[in-house]
Design a protein around this motif. Sequence first.
Motif, PDB file in Angstrom:
ATOM      1  N   LYS A 137     -82.460  74.088 -62.306  1.00 42.11           N
ATOM      2  CA  LYS A 137     -81.623  75.021 -61.548  1.00 42.11           C
ATOM      3  C   LYS A 137     -80.914  74.307 -60.397  1.00 42.11           C
ATOM      4  O   LYS A 137     -79.703  74.472 -60.186  1.00 42.11           O
ATOM      5  N   TRP A 138     -81.670  73.490 -59.672  1.00 40.57           N
ATOM      6  CA  TRP A 138     -81.131  72.778 -58.506  1.00 40.57           C
ATOM      7  C   TRP A 138     -80.018  71.818 -58.906  1.00 40.57           C
ATOM      8  O   TRP A 138     -78.958  71.766 -58.280  1.00 40.57           O
ATOM      9  N   CYS A 139     -80.237  71.049 -59.948  1.00 41.47           N
ATOM     10  CA  CYS A 139     -79.252  70.047 -60.373  1.00 41.47           C
ATOM     11  C   CYS A 139     -78.007  70.697 -60.977  1.00 41.47           C
ATOM     12  O   CYS A 139     -76.889  70.217 -60.758  1.00 41.47           O
ATOM     13  N   SER A 140     -78.180  71.758 -61.744  1.00 44.81           N
ATOM     14  CA  SER A 140     -77.009  72.420 -62.340  1.00 44.81           C
ATOM     15  C   SER A 140     -76.155  73.100 -61.280  1.00 44.81           C
ATOM     16  O   SER A 140     -74.922  73.125 -61.390  1.00 44.81           O
ATOM     17  N   ASP A 141     -76.806  73.611 -60.229  1.00 45.08           N
ATOM     18  CA  ASP A 141     -76.044  74.239 -59.139  1.00 45.08           C
ATOM     19  C   ASP A 141     -75.418  73.207 -58.200  1.00 45.08           C
ATOM     20  O   ASP A 141     -74.413  73.498 -57.546  1.00 45.08           O
ATOM     21  N   GLY A 142     -76.006  72.015 -58.149  1.00 46.26           N
ATOM     22  CA  GLY A 142     -75.525  71.018 -57.193  1.00 46.26           C
ATOM     23  C   GLY A 142     -74.707  69.919 -57.806  1.00 46.26           C
ATOM     24  O   GLY A 142     -74.666  68.800 -57.255  1.00 46.26           O
ATOM     25  N   VAL A 143     -74.048  70.196 -58.944  1.00 46.74           N
ATOM     26  CA  VAL A 143     -73.310  69.137 -59.632  1.00 46.74           C
ATOM     27  C   VAL A 143     -72.160  68.584 -58.778  1.00 46.74           C
ATOM     28  O   VAL A 143     -71.850  67.398 -58.852  1.00 46.74           O
ATOM     29  N   LYS A 144     -71.554  69.420 -57.954  1.00 44.19           N
ATOM     30  CA  LYS A 144     -70.468  68.936 -57.096  1.00 44.19           C
ATOM     31  C   LYS A 144     -70.993  67.938 -56.066  1.00 44.19           C
ATOM     32  O   LYS A 144     -70.346  66.934 -55.784  1.00 44.19           O
ATOM     33  N   VAL A 146     -73.581  66.049 -56.488  1.00 44.08           N
ATOM     34  CA  VAL A 146     -73.904  64.834 -57.236  1.00 44.08           C
ATOM     35  C   VAL A 146     -72.679  63.937 -57.335  1.00 44.08           C
ATOM     36  O   VAL A 146     -72.763  62.714 -57.192  1.00 44.08           O
ATOM     37  N   GLU A 147     -71.512  64.538 -57.560  1.00 39.92           N
ATOM     38  CA  GLU A 147     -70.277  63.769 -57.707  1.00 39.92           C
ATOM     39  C   GLU A 147     -69.788  63.220 -56.376  1.00 39.92           C
ATOM     40  O   GLU A 147     -69.320  62.080 -56.305  1.00 39.92           O
ATOM     41  N   THR A 148     -69.904  64.031 -55.321  1.00 39.46           N
ATOM     42  CA  THR A 148     -69.301  63.649 -54.040  1.00 39.46           C
ATOM     43  C   THR A 148     -70.278  62.924 -53.106  1.00 39.46           C
ATOM     44  O   THR A 148     -69.881  62.000 -52.396  1.00 39.46           O
ATOM     45  N   SER A 149     -71.551  63.341 -53.114  1.00 39.83           N
ATOM     46  CA  SER A 149     -72.529  62.756 -52.180  1.00 39.83           C
ATOM     47  C   SER A 149     -73.863  62.529 -52.890  1.00 39.83           C
ATOM     48  O   SER A 149     -74.840  63.250 -52.662  1.00 39.83           O
ATOM     49  N   PRO A 150     -73.934  61.531 -53.793  1.00 41.25           N
ATOM     50  CA  PRO A 150     -75.167  61.325 -54.566  1.00 41.25           C
ATOM     51  C   PRO A 150     -76.374  60.995 -53.707  1.00 41.25           C
ATOM     52  O   PRO A 150     -77.481  61.432 -54.003  1.00 41.25           O
ATOM     53  N   TRP A 151     -76.162  60.206 -52.621  1.00 37.97           N
ATOM     54  CA  TRP A 151     -77.288  59.878 -51.752  1.00 37.97           C
ATOM     55  C   TRP A 151     -77.815  61.128 -51.051  1.00 37.97           C
ATOM     56  O   TRP A 151     -79.040  61.322 -50.961  1.00 37.97           O
ATOM     57  N   LYS A 152     -76.928  61.954 -50.589  1.00 35.98           N
ATOM     58  CA  LYS A 152     -77.334  63.192 -49.923  1.00 35.98           C
ATOM     59  C   LYS A 152     -78.090  64.089 -50.895  1.00 35.98           C
ATOM     60  O   LYS A 152     -79.117  64.694 -50.540  1.00 35.98           O
ATOM     61  N   PHE A 153     -77.598  64.174 -52.128  1.00 30.46           N
ATOM     62  CA  PHE A 153     -78.249  65.006 -53.133  1.00 30.46           C
ATOM     63  C   PHE A 153     -79.643  64.460 -53.445  1.00 30.46           C
ATOM     64  O   PHE A 153     -80.605  65.215 -53.575  1.00 30.46           O
ATOM     65  N   PHE A 154     -79.759  63.139 -53.552  1.00 30.63           N
ATOM     66  CA  PHE A 154     -81.057  62.539 -53.858  1.00 30.63           C
ATOM     67  C   PHE A 154     -82.066  62.841 -52.748  1.00 30.63           C
ATOM     68  O   PHE A 154     -83.204  63.260 -53.031  1.00 30.63           O
ATOM     69  N   PHE A 155     -81.674  62.611 -51.493  1.00 26.11           N
ATOM     70  CA  PHE A 155     -82.615  62.830 -50.400  1.00 26.11           C
ATOM     71  C   PHE A 155     -82.979  64.310 -50.258  1.00 26.11           C
ATOM     72  O   PHE A 155     -84.124  64.647 -49.938  1.00 26.11           O
ATOM     73  N   ALA A 156     -82.012  65.190 -50.490  1.00 28.38           N
ATOM     74  CA  ALA A 156     -82.313  66.625 -50.432  1.00 28.38           C
ATOM     75  C   ALA A 156     -83.307  67.005 -51.529  1.00 28.38           C
ATOM     76  O   ALA A 156     -84.255  67.762 -51.293  1.00 28.38           O
ATOM     77  N   SER A 157     -83.099  66.467 -52.724  1.00 27.51           N
ATOM     78  CA  SER A 157     -84.007  66.754 -53.842  1.00 27.51           C
ATOM     79  C   SER A 157     -85.400  66.217 -53.561  1.00 27.51           C
ATOM     80  O   SER A 157     -86.413  66.894 -53.806  1.00 27.51           O
ATOM     81  N   ALA A 158     -85.464  64.981 -53.058  1.00 30.41           N
ATOM     82  CA  ALA A 158     -86.760  64.366 -52.767  1.00 30.41           C
ATOM     83  C   ALA A 158     -87.493  65.126 -51.664  1.00 30.41           C
ATOM     84  O   ALA A 158     -88.716  65.309 -51.729  1.00 30.41           O
ATOM     85  N   VAL A 182     -91.906  60.618 -62.659  1.00 26.65           N
ATOM     86  CA  VAL A 182     -91.087  60.258 -63.821  1.00 26.65           C
ATOM     87  C   VAL A 182     -90.147  61.393 -64.182  1.00 26.65           C
ATOM     88  O   VAL A 182     -88.948  61.182 -64.446  1.00 26.65           O
ATOM     89  N   VAL A 183     -90.655  62.626 -64.200  1.00 24.49           N
ATOM     90  CA  VAL A 183     -89.811  63.786 -64.501  1.00 24.49           C
ATOM     91  C   VAL A 183     -88.713  63.926 -63.452  1.00 24.49           C
ATOM     92  O   VAL A 183     -87.545  64.192 -63.782  1.00 24.49           O
ATOM     93  N   PHE A 184     -89.075  63.734 -62.187  1.00 23.42           N
ATOM     94  CA  PHE A 184     -88.104  63.843 -61.093  1.00 23.42           C
ATOM     95  C   PHE A 184     -86.958  62.853 -61.269  1.00 23.42           C
ATOM     96  O   PHE A 184     -85.783  63.225 -61.260  1.00 23.42           O
ATOM     97  N   PHE A 185     -87.285  61.571 -61.460  1.00 21.70           N
ATOM     98  CA  PHE A 185     -86.248  60.545 -61.586  1.00 21.70           C
ATOM     99  C   PHE A 185     -85.453  60.716 -62.885  1.00 21.70           C
ATOM    100  O   PHE A 185     -84.236  60.507 -62.901  1.00 21.70           O
ATOM    101  N   ALA A 186     -86.113  61.101 -63.968  1.00 20.91           N
ATOM    102  CA  ALA A 186     -85.415  61.275 -65.242  1.00 20.91           C
ATOM    103  C   ALA A 186     -84.405  62.408 -65.169  1.00 20.91           C
ATOM    104  O   ALA A 186     -83.265  62.281 -65.653  1.00 20.91           O
ATOM    105  N   MET A 187     -84.767  63.514 -64.540  1.00 19.48           N
ATOM    106  CA  MET A 187     -83.850  64.649 -64.466  1.00 19.48           C
ATOM    107  C   MET A 187     -82.689  64.376 -63.520  1.00 19.48           C
ATOM    108  O   MET A 187     -81.555  64.797 -63.775  1.00 19.48           O
TER     109      MET A 187
END
Length: 401
Positions: A137-144, A146-158, A182-187
Amino acid sequence: MKPRFSKKTAMESMPLQQREPPLAEAAALCVTTVMLLLFGLAVLYSTSFGIAGASYFMRQIMWGCVGLTGFGAVLLIGYKRISDWSWILMLAICALLVVALMFKPINGARRWIQIPGVGNIQPSEYAKVVLALFLAKWCSDGVKMVETSPWKFFFASAFICAPVMGLVFIGKDLGTTVLLMVVFFAMLYACGVRLLCLLPWPLIGVPLGYYLIKWFSPYRLARLTTFTDPELTQSGSGYQLWLSLLALGSGSWTGVGFAESRLKHKYLPEAHTDFILSIVGEELGYVWMCVVILAYAVFVTLAIAISTRARTRQGILLAFGLTTFIAMQAIINIGVISGAWPTKGMPAPFISYGGSSLVSCMIATGLIISVALDAAYPDYHLALAAKIRETVNRWNPFHKK
């Protein structure tokens, strides 16, 4: 770098009438799951009967019924509706993990909520499903993002997922912690986060984890290092693995016979749980071990086919994440009993004794099937819910027509 699952996938851009929904794969996946479940019950009966009577067998049947109920429930509700509750589920699983820390340890770990008359519930098993639901749910909603601020998305997810992994680790369940990571990094990789954001953390974390274990947990270090030659430490840290290898070796190609295992009689620890496939190898031989591995391979292949042909990005990610956790769990378990990996408690999906593991795997399978049904009948759960309400109201004497 574009996300691997872009905002509109090739499947989504294809006209609906030209798609081929994965209904055949879903049906085959159901059959494969039932076969693994029945095989697990048969092997558990053989492994535990004569040691604990029929108690383990009857409890597993009870948990199998609970798992089938959960399987049906997620099909009725639909993965989309359940994903809408993923935030609540994340908070609930954190609360359950905290409660588990309050109970007395079992084998040095605080993983279980002990309920008299019911048994032990292991919240970390359900954390695997909940984490995949939330990240889909988080990744599908945050696709924008992911494209614009991948580092920000990664730290928010972590930041959001770290409490779940941390609580599992505090409960001394290192294997499940690694599996969740593993599931976290793979997704995150599947949804388009760049490798530049993902690779540094395992490269830093693995050596750091090794030295932390070396300094603070010599017993775990021994288990990590003695698997390459367990015969040298067969009276100590290599005892369990050495007996597992003896069981597999004595079974040869055809086995010693169903229910004829010798090592299950108080020799091999955890013979009915994490090392149940060692008894399969002893009693039924390498041939049936190959059948089990083939069944897991078929399960993963069918689940991946459903993932790639899902109707939505969220469905793709959810099926992928759940398949990753079941596949990695099977790989780790088979690797551990055969000496390919360090000894670590990890149940064989659908086969090992354990209610929480079985129920979580059944729920995960139900969610994957739900993704397939949604690809064939978009938002099927809404029409199904309306049909159920209509049927209930028809028989409700207090309902105003």
